[in-house]
Design a protein around this motif. Structure first.
Motif, PDB file in Angstrom:
ATOM      1  N   ASP A  28       0.833  -1.203   0.000  1.00 12.68           N
ATOM      2  CA  ASP A  28       0.000   0.000   0.000  1.00 12.68           C
ATOM      3  C   ASP A  28       0.868   1.254   0.000  1.00 12.68           C
ATOM      4  OD1 ASP A  28      -3.150  -0.686   0.777  1.00 12.68           O
ATOM      5  OD2 ASP A  28      -1.710  -2.250   1.234  1.00 12.68           O
ATOM      6  N   VAL A  29       1.892   1.265   0.845  1.00 18.58           N
ATOM      7  CA  VAL A  29       2.826   2.406   0.884  1.00 18.58           C
ATOM      8  C   VAL A  29       4.226   1.902   1.210  1.00 18.58           C
ATOM      9  CG1 VAL A  29       3.360   4.681   1.832  1.00 18.58           C
ATOM     10  CG2 VAL A  29       0.977   3.898   1.822  1.00 18.58           C
ATOM     11  N   HIS A  30       5.188   2.291   0.377  1.00 20.26           N
ATOM     12  CA  HIS A  30       6.599   2.208   0.741  1.00 20.26           C
ATOM     13  C   HIS A  30       6.978   3.570   1.325  1.00 20.26           C
ATOM     14  CE1 HIS A  30       7.331  -1.612  -1.098  1.00 20.26           C
ATOM     15  NE2 HIS A  30       7.402  -1.195  -2.350  1.00 20.26           N
ATOM     16  N   PHE A  31       7.323   3.627   2.602  1.00 25.86           N
ATOM     17  CA  PHE A  31       7.828   4.869   3.197  1.00 25.86           C
ATOM     18  C   PHE A  31       9.342   4.928   2.980  1.00 25.86           C
ATOM     19  CE2 PHE A  31       3.890   4.265   5.529  1.00 25.86           C
ATOM     20  CZ  PHE A  31       3.395   5.556   5.641  1.00 25.86           C
ATOM     21  N   VAL A  32       9.829   6.024   2.387  1.00 25.76           N
ATOM     22  CA  VAL A  32      11.261   6.161   2.103  1.00 25.76           C
ATOM     23  C   VAL A  32      11.696   7.595   2.359  1.00 25.76           C
ATOM     24  CG1 VAL A  32      11.169   4.336   0.352  1.00 25.76           C
ATOM     25  CG2 VAL A  32      10.964   6.735  -0.360  1.00 25.76           C
ATOM     26  N   THR A  80      11.041   4.429  -7.295  1.00 26.58           N
ATOM     27  CA  THR A  80      10.012   4.888  -8.232  1.00 26.58           C
ATOM     28  C   THR A  80      10.409   4.733  -9.697  1.00 26.58           C
ATOM     29  OG1 THR A  80      10.865   7.150  -8.071  1.00 26.58           O
ATOM     30  CG2 THR A  80       9.055   6.538  -6.591  1.00 26.58           C
ATOM     31  N   VAL A  81      11.656   4.409  -9.957  1.00 27.01           N
ATOM     32  CA  VAL A  81      12.108   4.155 -11.334  1.00 27.01           C
ATOM     33  C   VAL A  81      12.561   2.704 -11.469  1.00 27.01           C
ATOM     34  CG1 VAL A  81      13.676   4.832 -13.189  1.00 27.01           C
ATOM     35  CG2 VAL A  81      12.805   6.566 -11.607  1.00 27.01           C
ATOM     36  N   TYR A  82      13.595   2.327 -10.734  1.00 25.97           N
ATOM     37  CA  TYR A  82      14.146   0.976 -10.875  1.00 25.97           C
ATOM     38  C   TYR A  82      13.159  -0.095 -10.416  1.00 25.97           C
ATOM     39  CZ  TYR A  82      18.535   3.676 -11.011  1.00 25.97           C
ATOM     40  OH  TYR A  82      19.520   4.574 -11.303  1.00 25.97           O
ATOM     41  N   TRP A  83      12.563   0.092  -9.233  1.00 24.10           N
ATOM     42  CA  TRP A  83      11.709  -0.939  -8.647  1.00 24.10           C
ATOM     43  C   TRP A  83      10.473  -1.236  -9.498  1.00 24.10           C
ATOM     44  CZ3 TRP A  83      11.482  -5.187  -6.416  1.00 24.10           C
ATOM     45  CH2 TRP A  83      10.508  -5.595  -5.487  1.00 24.10           C
ATOM     46  N   PRO A  84       9.687  -0.241  -9.918  1.00 22.70           N
ATOM     47  CA  PRO A  84       8.547  -0.586 -10.777  1.00 22.70           C
ATOM     48  C   PRO A  84       8.972  -1.184 -12.109  1.00 22.70           C
ATOM     49  CG  PRO A  84       8.757   1.798 -10.548  1.00 22.70           C
ATOM     50  CD  PRO A  84       9.697   1.196  -9.568  1.00 22.70           C
ATOM     51  N   ALA A  85      10.122  -0.754 -12.631  1.00 21.94           N
ATOM     52  CA  ALA A  85      10.601  -1.340 -13.890  1.00 21.94           C
ATOM     53  C   ALA A  85      10.954  -2.813 -13.696  1.00 21.94           C
ATOM     54  CB  ALA A  85      11.802  -0.563 -14.410  1.00 21.94           C
ATOM     55  N   PHE A  86      11.659  -3.137 -12.610  1.00 18.49           N
ATOM     56  CA  PHE A  86      11.978  -4.540 -12.322  1.00 18.49           C
ATOM     57  C   PHE A  86      10.697  -5.369 -12.219  1.00 18.49           C
ATOM     58  CE2 PHE A  86      15.957  -3.173  -9.665  1.00 18.49           C
ATOM     59  CZ  PHE A  86      16.689  -2.994 -10.837  1.00 18.49           C
ATOM     60  N   LEU A  87       9.734  -4.844 -11.468  1.00 18.99           N
ATOM     61  CA  LEU A  87       8.499  -5.596 -11.231  1.00 18.99           C
ATOM     62  C   LEU A  87       7.694  -5.790 -12.510  1.00 18.99           C
ATOM     63  CD1 LEU A  87       7.470  -3.923  -7.859  1.00 18.99           C
ATOM     64  CD2 LEU A  87       8.123  -6.320  -8.146  1.00 18.99           C
ATOM     65  N   MET A  88       7.521  -4.730 -13.268  1.00 17.84           N
ATOM     66  CA  MET A  88       6.763  -4.846 -14.507  1.00 17.84           C
ATOM     67  C   MET A  88       7.460  -5.800 -15.469  1.00 17.84           C
ATOM     68  SD  MET A  88       5.106  -1.062 -15.263  1.00 17.84           S
ATOM     69  CE  MET A  88       6.588  -0.067 -15.052  1.00 17.84           C
ATOM     70  N   ALA A  89       8.781  -5.722 -15.515  1.00 16.52           N
ATOM     71  CA  ALA A  89       9.537  -6.616 -16.395  1.00 16.52           C
ATOM     72  C   ALA A  89       9.384  -8.070 -15.976  1.00 16.52           C
ATOM     73  CB  ALA A  89      11.007  -6.217 -16.394  1.00 16.52           C
ATOM     74  N   ALA A  90       9.212  -8.310 -14.673  1.00 18.54           N
ATOM     75  CA  ALA A  90       9.048  -9.669 -14.158  1.00 18.54           C
ATOM     76  C   ALA A  90       7.594 -10.122 -14.171  1.00 18.54           C
ATOM     77  CB  ALA A  90       9.595  -9.748 -12.735  1.00 18.54           C
ATOM     78  N   GLY A  91       6.688  -9.240 -14.602  1.00 21.95           N
ATOM     79  CA  GLY A  91       5.276  -9.593 -14.640  1.00 21.95           C
ATOM     80  C   GLY A  91       4.613  -9.572 -13.279  1.00 21.95           C
ATOM     81  N   LEU A  92       5.135  -8.754 -12.357  1.00 19.84           N
ATOM     82  CA  LEU A  92       4.591  -8.669 -11.002  1.00 19.84           C
ATOM     83  C   LEU A  92       3.892  -7.326 -10.793  1.00 19.84           C
ATOM     84  CD1 LEU A  92       7.641 -10.116  -9.025  1.00 19.84           C
ATOM     85  CD2 LEU A  92       5.463 -11.278  -9.484  1.00 19.84           C
ATOM     86  N   PRO A  93       2.878  -7.278  -9.916  1.00 20.38           N
ATOM     87  CA  PRO A  93       2.195  -6.003  -9.643  1.00 20.38           C
ATOM     88  C   PRO A  93       3.137  -4.980  -9.002  1.00 20.38           C
ATOM     89  CG  PRO A  93       0.924  -7.882  -8.816  1.00 20.38           C
ATOM     90  CD  PRO A  93       2.268  -8.412  -9.189  1.00 20.38           C
ATOM     91  N   THR A  94       2.886  -3.724  -9.267  1.00 13.31           N
ATOM     92  CA  THR A  94       3.694  -2.638  -8.705  1.00 13.31           C
ATOM     93  C   THR A  94       3.074  -2.136  -7.404  1.00 13.31           C
ATOM     94  OG1 THR A  94       2.446  -1.082 -10.044  1.00 13.31           O
ATOM     95  CG2 THR A  94       4.542  -1.864 -10.947  1.00 13.31           C
ATOM     96  N   PRO A  95       3.891  -1.537  -6.517  1.00 13.65           N
ATOM     97  CA  PRO A  95       3.330  -0.939  -5.284  1.00 13.65           C
ATOM     98  C   PRO A  95       2.304   0.127  -5.634  1.00 13.65           C
ATOM     99  CG  PRO A  95       5.733  -0.957  -5.244  1.00 13.65           C
ATOM    100  CD  PRO A  95       5.337  -1.341  -6.621  1.00 13.65           C
ATOM    101  N   LYS A  96       1.401   0.375  -4.686  1.00 10.57           N
ATOM    102  CA  LYS A  96       0.372   1.387  -4.910  1.00 10.57           C
ATOM    103  C   LYS A  96       0.912   2.797  -4.709  1.00 10.57           C
ATOM    104  CE  LYS A  96      -3.166  -1.815  -3.226  1.00 10.57           C
ATOM    105  NZ  LYS A  96      -4.136  -2.085  -2.131  1.00 10.57           N
ATOM    106  N   ARG A  97       1.914   2.941  -3.828  1.00  8.84           N
ATOM    107  CA  ARG A  97       2.356   4.296  -3.480  1.00  8.84           C
ATOM    108  C   ARG A  97       3.749   4.258  -2.869  1.00  8.84           C
ATOM    109  NH1 ARG A  97      -0.602   9.077  -2.752  1.00  8.84           N
ATOM    110  NH2 ARG A  97      -0.153  10.412  -0.970  1.00  8.84           N
ATOM    111  N   VAL A  98       4.549   5.237  -3.224  1.00  7.32           N
ATOM    112  CA  VAL A  98       5.844   5.478  -2.586  1.00  7.32           C
ATOM    113  C   VAL A  98       5.803   6.898  -2.043  1.00  7.32           C
ATOM    114  CG1 VAL A  98       8.340   5.640  -2.888  1.00  7.32           C
ATOM    115  CG2 VAL A  98       7.039   3.919  -4.184  1.00  7.32           C
ATOM    116  N   PHE A  99       5.987   7.033  -0.737  1.00 12.41           N
ATOM    117  CA  PHE A  99       5.965   8.361  -0.119  1.00 12.41           C
ATOM    118  C   PHE A  99       7.362   8.690   0.379  1.00 12.41           C
ATOM    119  CE2 PHE A  99       3.136  11.723   1.458  1.00 12.41           C
ATOM    120  CZ  PHE A  99       4.063  12.486   2.131  1.00 12.41           C
TER     121      PHE A  99
END
Length: 512
Positions: A257-261, A270-289
């Motif tokens: 739901d939220v990655h607190f950083v 917000t760049v590397y992590w969603p790209a890794f996940l999308m490339a692996a066919g996995l859902p992305t986090p809902k929010r990074v704050f």
């Protein structure tokens, strides 16, 4: 009835090259408050924190201490685990990247990305900052006092070595489309604009392995390489849920739901992590704050200046719950903030002792003295009470909205609007005078004040859990009736109220 909704909240996993400081406590506190709030609503929550233990920086720190990296990380990781206990964080798990389950998760993610053609072997040549464990483009590197430095101020060195690469450049347009389709993915808005600008400026493929040191997760089928620490570190969020097994009992919490950083690691999340996940066919986090940084009495915090703020030292001096309150009250979450001892003492004396503490003590003392230490019956409200009772009834929704946006300072301000209103209301109603003229009205006023205090104490539990437990004890609220839905059920008349004791002590600062 417990809601079926599941909430997954994470802190960053903290890098173990040094002991915990106020920044670590601040991030975890925000996640803890939101986790406790969601549990108060009846949701099932998984709250994760932990330590990031691989990489060249850790290897060098261990070498400087003359110890083995594993022995070094065992020691420093324990300091972060101790912080969670001392700050009363309610995390459900504590993960370490040196755990075997994490190495297996990293290997599984690597193999998935490789099988999908997202990884290739090449050579990396460019600027690298050991302190940040990050690569920087030529346009990002500046020269200061004859030394090349990154935008963070970290020194950089020119590196050339064999490396596996992730095809990040292929994800530029897809990331921009993702940000547009999910406007709430990055918060606050200023950080979102920053990330979009970075991605629009052009992405290059990302080096995701190193051969110049050994302290890391080995690359599958190529032991000369270890994984880039950020590919390793980010994977922790799915390791903790059992990836790659994806067991429904745990995997159902994903996506987060939220990655607190902190704002310094925004790009990775917000760049590397969603790209890794999308490339692996996995859902992305809902929010990074991404929250801001603290300064100390106007000065940037650094070890060289000797002004690092130890959160445990603050707790030792001022008490745990007052410190928890101050950290989220003083600065809008997401902004940079300045720590001031004077501001801390001012908040604690004026808002905790004078406002909330005084309202509770006055009300409970009057109930003890004039109602034989029992709760009066709920009377039919007088129209003159409507505004006050409406403010009480509306508080939960206001706080819920603010916490849902991670606007913790706003949640506390809404709570203090009602606290100040309570003090004004008791002054205007004068129940001590009503005792002589209208006992029934006095009891009604005190009953309404009790209702307000119960509401205040209930919604403040995530911020100050120990103190609010004591306050709810003094209000006669049973242990099993302290959730948000329980507020809909009035306490019965005649509920015994123990003699009140002060919740907060005023602080006299003897420092100049």
């Amino acid at each position: 009835m417990t809601s079926e909704r599941r909430t997954y909240l994470t802190t960053p996993i903290y890098y173990v090259n040094d002991k915990p400081h106020i920044g670590h406590a601040y991030t975890s506190l925000a996640a803890d408050v939101m986790a406790r709030w969601r549990r108060l609503k009846g949701e099932k929550v998984f709250f994760l924190t932990g330590t990031d233990e691989h990489g060249q920086k850790v290897e060098k720190a261990a070498e400087a201490r003359g110890v083995d990296p594993k022995a070094f990380t065992d020691e420093v990781s324990e300091a972060f685990r101790d912080l969670t206990h001392r700050m009363n964080f309610s995390n459900d798990a504590f993960i370490r990247t040196t755990e075997e389950r994490h190495k297996q998760a990293c290997t599984a993610l690597w193999n998935t990305l490789s099988a999908k053609g997202e990884i290739y072997l090449g050579h990396y040549e460019g600027w690298y900052a050991v302190r940040d464990e990050a690569f920087y483009g030529p346009d990002e590197v500046q020269e200061k006092n004859g030394q090349k430095i990154a935008p963070t101020g970290a020194p950089v060195e020119w590196v050339r070595e064999p490396s596996y690469f992730f095809r990040l450049s292929a994800w530029q347009d897809r990331l921009l489309a993702f940000y547009e389709a999910h406007p709430d993915f990055i918060a606050p808005a200023t950080r979102r604009n920053e990330v979009i600008s970075f991605v629009k400026s052009g992405l290059t493929d990302l080096s995701i392995s190193r051969t110049s040191f050994r302290w890391g997760v080995p690359v599958p089928n190529d032991p000369d390489h270890v994984m880039y620490v950020w590919l390793d570190a980010l994977t922790n969020y799915i390791t903790a849920l059992g990836y790659p097994a994806q067991d429904p009992d745990t995997w159902s919490f994903w996506p987060a739901d939220v990655h607190f950083v902190g704002k310094d690691i925004l790009r990775f999340h917000t760049v590397y992590w969603p790209a890794f996940l999308m490339a692996a066919g996995l859902p992305t986090p809902k929010r990074v704050f991404a929250h801001g940084w603290w300064t100390n009495e106007g000065q940037k915090i650094s070890k060289s200046l000797g002004n690092v703020i130890d959160p445990l030292a603050l707790v030792e001096e001022f008490g745990l719950d007052p410190v928890r309150f101050f950290l989220l009250r003083e600065v809008p979450f997401g902004n940079d903030g300045d720590f001031s001892r004077r501001a801390l003492i001012g908040r604690l004396n004026s808002e905790l002792a004078n406002d909330l503490g005084n309202l509770a003590q006055r009300t409970l003392a009057l109930l003890q003295k004039n109602c034989a230490g029992t709760l009066p019956a709920a009377a039919k409200p007088d129209p003159a009470d409507d505004d006050f009772l409406a403010a009480v009834a509306g508080l939960v929704a206001e706080v819920d909205d603010a916490i849902g946006r991670q606007a913790f300072h706003e949640a506390l301000e809404r709570i203090w609007v009602l606290t100040r209103l309570g003090n004004s209301w008791i002054d205007s109603q004068k129940p001590w005078s009503l005792r002589k003229t209208d006992m029934a009205r006095m009891e009604t006023v005190l009953r309404h004040l009790h209702t307000a205090l119960r509401t205040l104490a209930t919604v403040l539990q995530p911020f100050m859990p120990d103190t609010m437990r004591h306050m709810l004890d003094q209000l006669g609220v049973p242990q099993e009736a302290r959730s948000l839905p329980d507020l809909a059920e009035a306490l019965p008349a005649g509920t015994l109220l123990p003699p009140p004791t002060p919740l907060f002590q005023k602080i006299v600062d003897e420092q100049p």
